[in-house]
Design an enzyme around this catalytic site. Structure first.
Site, PDB file in Angstrom:
ATOM      1  N   ASP A  27     -47.262 -23.875  39.651  1.00 25.83           N
ATOM      2  CA  ASP A  27     -46.903 -22.866  40.648  1.00 25.83           C
ATOM      3  C   ASP A  27     -47.373 -21.484  40.212  1.00 25.83           C
ATOM      4  O   ASP A  27     -48.025 -20.765  40.967  1.00 25.83           O
ATOM      5  CB  ASP A  27     -45.383 -22.866  40.862  1.00 25.83           C
ATOM      6  N   GLU A 273     -52.537 -29.479  40.908  1.00 29.77           N
ATOM      7  CA  GLU A 273     -53.295 -28.765  41.939  1.00 29.77           C
ATOM      8  C   GLU A 273     -54.317 -27.797  41.364  1.00 29.77           C
ATOM      9  O   GLU A 273     -55.503 -27.851  41.709  1.00 29.77           O
ATOM     10  CB  GLU A 273     -52.317 -28.003  42.846  1.00 29.77           C
TER      11      GLU A 273
END
Length: 385
Positions: A27, A273
């Site tokens: 994140d 990601e």
């Protein structure tokens, strides 16, 4: 990040990005890259994050135009900027949401534009991304929040990519970077390992140890090094026995040096990601100065409801991966056809994976990047208010 702020082609806006660190630091990694990408385009960015400690090694030098604030329960929250980005549904406090509404009302009375409120979503290749990208979400306080989806196709928000990425890759010196990191390299194949706990890790180690060519495994700290230790223990491997594989444990790397690691290697194992995006864009110049893409295998973030299975399959469908490449991705993430041979030990499959990496990198470079698309979207909304 190595990009330097460029002359803004439009007015500089104040962006407020909120981030909560859930696990594995993906994140904050994405949010920091986004903040730097916006600042490189002349924007002013405040990044509010509940645990900024990882930035000490991820971005030790900071970045011009980006300020970092610790987001705690007792934080004195800022006035909303021109754009508020709620990253990955991190749930803004009711007090701050109220301040957005108050700011919007005060601006409207002065004939000014209201703050733009964006929910930046997770990356996926699944069909719902194109359907939901940019959709408005009217809020009870009269404001509208918009969903913004990163993605791999022109109908999505694109991927993070620095304005000077290609120039940096063109000037990358593999040998010099390895020497600067203290990595002893004798010309063997270099393979990076950034993973969770892949079921096929033991198989990879066994195949690399047996050949067909010398290899060096560059292992990132944290879960990858722990997974490696557990795999070696299960194999009962005698590290002193003759082997075609050498293992090097790396320290925590800054974001630019993590990118350099992927450029320096001949094959990359990545996870989550942020590192997937960096692997898709990874390339280094060959002897003629032509940028060559680097093949990779991705370990999708495992979810208890197995939703990651559909996510991986959608990604491989977009990738248009050949059979051996798809099998390796499935095996690495522990899906149905686990047991496929590892790509670094299979020359034919490795060549096919490299060709695929070249094609998809070209497709991505032809699309507008995420930060630029966000800026364009904000300008479009502002023009219609």
């Amino acid at each position: 990040m190595h990009s330097s702020p460029s002359n803004p082609s439009r007015s500089s806006l104040a962006w407020t990005i909120f981030c909560q660190v859930i696990d594995n630091l993906g994140d904050i990694g994405v949010c920091w890259r986004l903040a730097c990408n916006l600042a490189a385009r002349g924007q002013q960015v405040q990044l509010w994050v509940d645990d900024p400690s990882a930035l000490q090694w991820m971005a030790p030098a900071g970045y011009p135009g980006v300020s970092v604030q610790r987001w705690a329960a007792d934080s004195v929250m800022p006035r909303p900027g021109d754009v508020v980005v709620e990253a990955f549904g991190c749930a803004l406090t009711p007090e701050f949401i109220a301040s957005i509404a108050h700011c919007a009302c005060a601006r409207a009375q002065k004939g000014l534009k209201q703050p733009v409120w964006i929910n930046l979503e997770y990356l996926s290749a699944e069909p719902y991304v194109e359907r939901n990208h940019r959709l408005p979400s009217p809020q009870p306080n009269g404001l509208t929040k918009h969903f913004f989806y990163p993605g791999f196709t022109p109908l999505t928000g694109g991927l993070l990519r620095e304005p000077d990425l290609l120039a940096r890759q063109a000037g990358f010196d593999r040998t010099a970077w390895l020497q600067a990191q203290g990595i002893a390299w004798q010309g063997e194949h270099l393979i990076s390992l950034f993973c969770y706990e892949p079921p096929a890790l033991g198989q990879l180690l066994a195949q690399l140890r047996a050949g067909p060519a010398p290899a060096q495994l560059l292992v990132t700290p944290g879960r990858a090094q722990q997974a490696l230790a557990q795999a070696l223990e299960r194999l009962g491997t005698d590290l002193a026995a003759p082997s075609r594989l050498r293992i090097t444990h790396l320290p925590y790397l800054s974001q630019p040096d993590f990118d350099h690691l992927l450029w320096a290697c001949d094959f990359n194992f990545v996870r989550g990601e942020d590192s997937l995006v960096r692997a898709l864009l990874a390339a280094r110049p060959d002897a003629l100065g032509v940028l060559q893409a680097v093949p990779f295998v991705w370990q999708v973030y495992p979810q208890s409801d197995n939703a990651h299975h559909a996510k991986l399959r959608a990604f491989l469908a977009w990738l248009q991966a050949p059979a051996a490449t798809g099998a390796a991705h499935h095996s690495w993430s522990g899906l149905a056809n686990a047991g496929a041979p590892c790509l670094p030990g299979n020359p034919a499959a490795l060549a096919a994976a490299q060709h695929t990496a070249t094609l998809v990198r070209a497709r991505l470079l032809a699309q507008s990047d995420l930060a630029q698309q966000l800026m364009d979207f904000v300008q479009t909304l502002a023009a219609h208010k």
